[in-house]
Design a protein around this motif. Structure first.
Motif, PDB file in Angstrom:
ATOM      1  N   ASN A   1       0.831  -1.215   0.000  1.00 52.54           N
ATOM      2  CA  ASN A   1       0.000   0.000   0.000  1.00 52.54           C
ATOM      3  C   ASN A   1       0.860   1.257   0.000  1.00 52.54           C
ATOM      4  O   ASN A   1       0.524   2.246  -0.635  1.00 52.54           O
ATOM      5  CB  ASN A   1      -0.941   0.011   1.199  1.00 52.54           C
ATOM      6  N   TYR A   2       1.961   1.225   0.720  1.00 52.25           N
ATOM      7  CA  TYR A   2       2.835   2.395   0.804  1.00 52.25           C
ATOM      8  C   TYR A   2       3.468   2.700  -0.555  1.00 52.25           C
ATOM      9  O   TYR A   2       3.529   3.834  -0.982  1.00 52.25           O
ATOM     10  CB  TYR A   2       3.914   2.172   1.856  1.00 52.25           C
ATOM     11  N   THR A   3       3.917   1.622  -1.229  1.00 55.33           N
ATOM     12  CA  THR A   3       4.573   1.851  -2.521  1.00 55.33           C
ATOM     13  C   THR A   3       3.577   2.149  -3.625  1.00 55.33           C
ATOM     14  O   THR A   3       3.923   2.761  -4.624  1.00 55.33           O
ATOM     15  CB  THR A   3       5.439   0.635  -2.926  1.00 55.33           C
ATOM     16  N   GLN A   4       2.318   1.737  -3.459  1.00 55.39           N
ATOM     17  CA  GLN A   4       1.319   1.957  -4.489  1.00 55.39           C
ATOM     18  C   GLN A   4       0.694   3.352  -4.393  1.00 55.39           C
ATOM     19  O   GLN A   4       0.160   3.856  -5.354  1.00 55.39           O
ATOM     20  CB  GLN A   4       0.208   0.897  -4.405  1.00 55.39           C
ATOM     21  N   GLU A   5       0.767   3.957  -3.202  1.00 55.98           N
ATOM     22  CA  GLU A   5       0.195   5.304  -3.053  1.00 55.98           C
ATOM     23  C   GLU A   5       1.066   6.286  -3.825  1.00 55.98           C
ATOM     24  O   GLU A   5       2.273   6.294  -3.684  1.00 55.98           O
ATOM     25  CB  GLU A   5       0.160   5.719  -1.587  1.00 55.98           C
ATOM     26  N   GLU A   6       0.415   7.088  -4.614  1.00 59.09           N
ATOM     27  CA  GLU A   6       1.165   8.090  -5.358  1.00 59.09           C
ATOM     28  C   GLU A   6       1.284   9.343  -4.507  1.00 59.09           C
ATOM     29  O   GLU A   6       0.322   9.770  -3.878  1.00 59.09           O
ATOM     30  CB  GLU A   6       0.448   8.423  -6.667  1.00 59.09           C
ATOM     31  N   GLU A   7       2.474   9.884  -4.495  1.00 57.73           N
ATOM     32  CA  GLU A   7       2.662  11.144  -3.784  1.00 57.73           C
ATOM     33  C   GLU A   7       2.033  12.238  -4.623  1.00 57.73           C
ATOM     34  O   GLU A   7       2.125  12.220  -5.850  1.00 57.73           O
ATOM     35  CB  GLU A   7       4.147  11.421  -3.592  1.00 57.73           C
ATOM     36  N   PRO A   8       1.403  13.179  -3.957  1.00 59.66           N
ATOM     37  CA  PRO A   8       0.815  14.270  -4.748  1.00 59.66           C
ATOM     38  C   PRO A   8       1.921  15.032  -5.468  1.00 59.66           C
ATOM     39  O   PRO A   8       3.001  15.222  -4.923  1.00 59.66           O
ATOM     40  CB  PRO A   8       0.129  15.160  -3.697  1.00 59.66           C
ATOM     41  N   PRO A   9       1.677  15.424  -6.685  1.00 60.10           N
ATOM     42  CA  PRO A   9       2.718  16.131  -7.429  1.00 60.10           C
ATOM     43  C   PRO A   9       3.035  17.470  -6.765  1.00 60.10           C
ATOM     44  O   PRO A   9       2.152  18.121  -6.195  1.00 60.10           O
ATOM     45  CB  PRO A   9       2.102  16.340  -8.810  1.00 60.10           C
ATOM     46  N   ALA A  10       4.290  17.823  -6.813  1.00 63.82           N
ATOM     47  CA  ALA A  10       4.710  19.106  -6.248  1.00 63.82           C
ATOM     48  C   ALA A  10       4.070  20.222  -7.066  1.00 63.82           C
ATOM     49  O   ALA A  10       3.954  20.118  -8.290  1.00 63.82           O
ATOM     50  CB  ALA A  10       6.227  19.226  -6.298  1.00 63.82           C
ATOM     51  N   PRO A  11       3.651  21.279  -6.374  1.00 68.38           N
ATOM     52  CA  PRO A  11       3.042  22.383  -7.135  1.00 68.38           C
ATOM     53  C   PRO A  11       4.069  23.013  -8.071  1.00 68.38           C
ATOM     54  O   PRO A  11       5.241  23.109  -7.753  1.00 68.38           O
ATOM     55  CB  PRO A  11       2.611  23.378  -6.051  1.00 68.38           C
ATOM     56  N   ILE A  12       3.602  23.402  -9.213  1.00 66.03           N
ATOM     57  CA  ILE A  12       4.473  24.027 -10.203  1.00 66.03           C
ATOM     58  C   ILE A  12       4.330  25.536 -10.054  1.00 66.03           C
ATOM     59  O   ILE A  12       3.234  26.086 -10.135  1.00 66.03           O
ATOM     60  CB  ILE A  12       4.083  23.595 -11.633  1.00 66.03           C
ATOM     61  N   PHE A  13       5.462  26.175  -9.803  1.00 68.73           N
ATOM     62  CA  PHE A  13       5.468  27.626  -9.684  1.00 68.73           C
ATOM     63  C   PHE A  13       6.063  28.193 -10.951  1.00 68.73           C
ATOM     64  O   PHE A  13       7.194  27.883 -11.310  1.00 68.73           O
ATOM     65  CB  PHE A  13       6.297  28.079  -8.476  1.00 68.73           C
ATOM     66  N   ARG A  14       5.306  28.980 -11.606  1.00 65.25           N
ATOM     67  CA  ARG A  14       5.792  29.629 -12.815  1.00 65.25           C
ATOM     68  C   ARG A  14       6.235  31.035 -12.434  1.00 65.25           C
ATOM     69  O   ARG A  14       5.452  31.828 -11.911  1.00 65.25           O
ATOM     70  CB  ARG A  14       4.685  29.706 -13.861  1.00 65.25           C
ATOM     71  N   ARG A  15       7.486  31.311 -12.668  1.00 66.37           N
ATOM     72  CA  ARG A  15       7.988  32.644 -12.369  1.00 66.37           C
ATOM     73  C   ARG A  15       7.701  33.556 -13.543  1.00 66.37           C
ATOM     74  O   ARG A  15       7.903  33.185 -14.696  1.00 66.37           O
ATOM     75  CB  ARG A  15       9.486  32.621 -12.132  1.00 66.37           C
ATOM     76  N   VAL A  16       7.260  34.708 -13.228  1.00 67.37           N
ATOM     77  CA  VAL A  16       7.038  35.712 -14.258  1.00 67.37           C
ATOM     78  C   VAL A  16       8.345  36.480 -14.406  1.00 67.37           C
ATOM     79  O   VAL A  16       8.873  37.009 -13.438  1.00 67.37           O
ATOM     80  CB  VAL A  16       5.888  36.670 -13.850  1.00 67.37           C
ATOM     81  N   HIS A  17       8.874  36.472 -15.600  1.00 67.52           N
ATOM     82  CA  HIS A  17      10.119  37.209 -15.819  1.00 67.52           C
ATOM     83  C   HIS A  17       9.811  38.695 -15.946  1.00 67.52           C
ATOM     84  O   HIS A  17       8.980  39.101 -16.747  1.00 67.52           O
ATOM     85  CB  HIS A  17      10.843  36.723 -17.072  1.00 67.52           C
ATOM     86  N   ILE A  18      10.497  39.449 -15.146  1.00 65.25           N
ATOM     87  CA  ILE A  18      10.371  40.907 -15.205  1.00 65.25           C
ATOM     88  C   ILE A  18      11.751  41.456 -15.529  1.00 65.25           C
ATOM     89  O   ILE A  18      12.706  41.201 -14.791  1.00 65.25           O
ATOM     90  CB  ILE A  18       9.878  41.485 -13.857  1.00 65.25           C
TER      91      ILE A  18
END
Length: 188
Positions: free
Chosen positions: A28-45
């Protein structure tokens, strides 16, 4: 002999049951998928960091600076020669403050900009994003400048300035105080 045999059988059954439970947990531990890390999009200024350095230099350090030494002292909470010494020592002693070129070949922020951001945040207690408009650096960069600056000051100046005063230091300070007209400030 039969009791030994039944004890052995019970032990074997318990061991098999424990193994089964452990295997189930592992599965069960290996089958549980970890939630994907949030994707932070940087705005280039495009902050035009070169302009930030030029403005800072012309305002305080050029041949005919815009602001007087008294204004510099008021804004940075120290005299210009002390400021310049700190910046030079930090630049030479902490690799983060050395100006280099980025992947595109443009110069990154100068040591003057990075140290000014850190010192202004400490002097005024202002937020990191408050130095963006004048010094031209992002909030996260300002935070990093402050962190690296503090570490650098502790490392480079700590043995001399961040220590308990010696009796000689105290006598010297009391002598200076007397010359400036300060009364004795401690009880006998």
């Amino acid at each position: 002999m039969s009791s030994w045999s039944s004890d052995h059988e019970v032990d074997q059954m318990v061991e098999e049951e424990v193994d089964s439970i452990v295997e189930g947990i592992q599965y069960n531990y290996t089958q549980e998928e970890e939630p994907p890390a949030p994707i932070f999009r940087r705005v280039h200024i495009n902050r035009d960091r070169e302009e930030g350095h030029t403005r800072l230099w012309n305002d305080y350090f050029g041949e005919n600076p815009t602001y007087t030494p008294a204004m510099f002292r008021h804004r940075f909470r120290m005299n210009k020669p002390i400021f310049k010494r700190i910046v030079s020592t930090i630049e030479n002693g902490v690799p983060y403050f050395r100006q280099r070129r980025d992947a595109t070949g443009r110069l990154v922020l100068s040591a003057l900009q990075k140290c000014s951001a850190a010192i202004r945040m400490m002097a005024y207690g202002c937020l990191a994003d408050a130095v963006d408009e004048y010094l031209r650096l992002a909030e996260t960069t300002a935070h990093k400048c402050l962190e690296k600056f503090v570490d650098g000051v502790i490392h480079l100046f700590g043995d001399v300035y961040l220590r308990r005063p010696t009796m000689e230091d105290l006598q010297r300070l009391l002598h200076i105080g007397e010359q400036r007209g300060f009364p004795e400030w401690w009880g006998a």
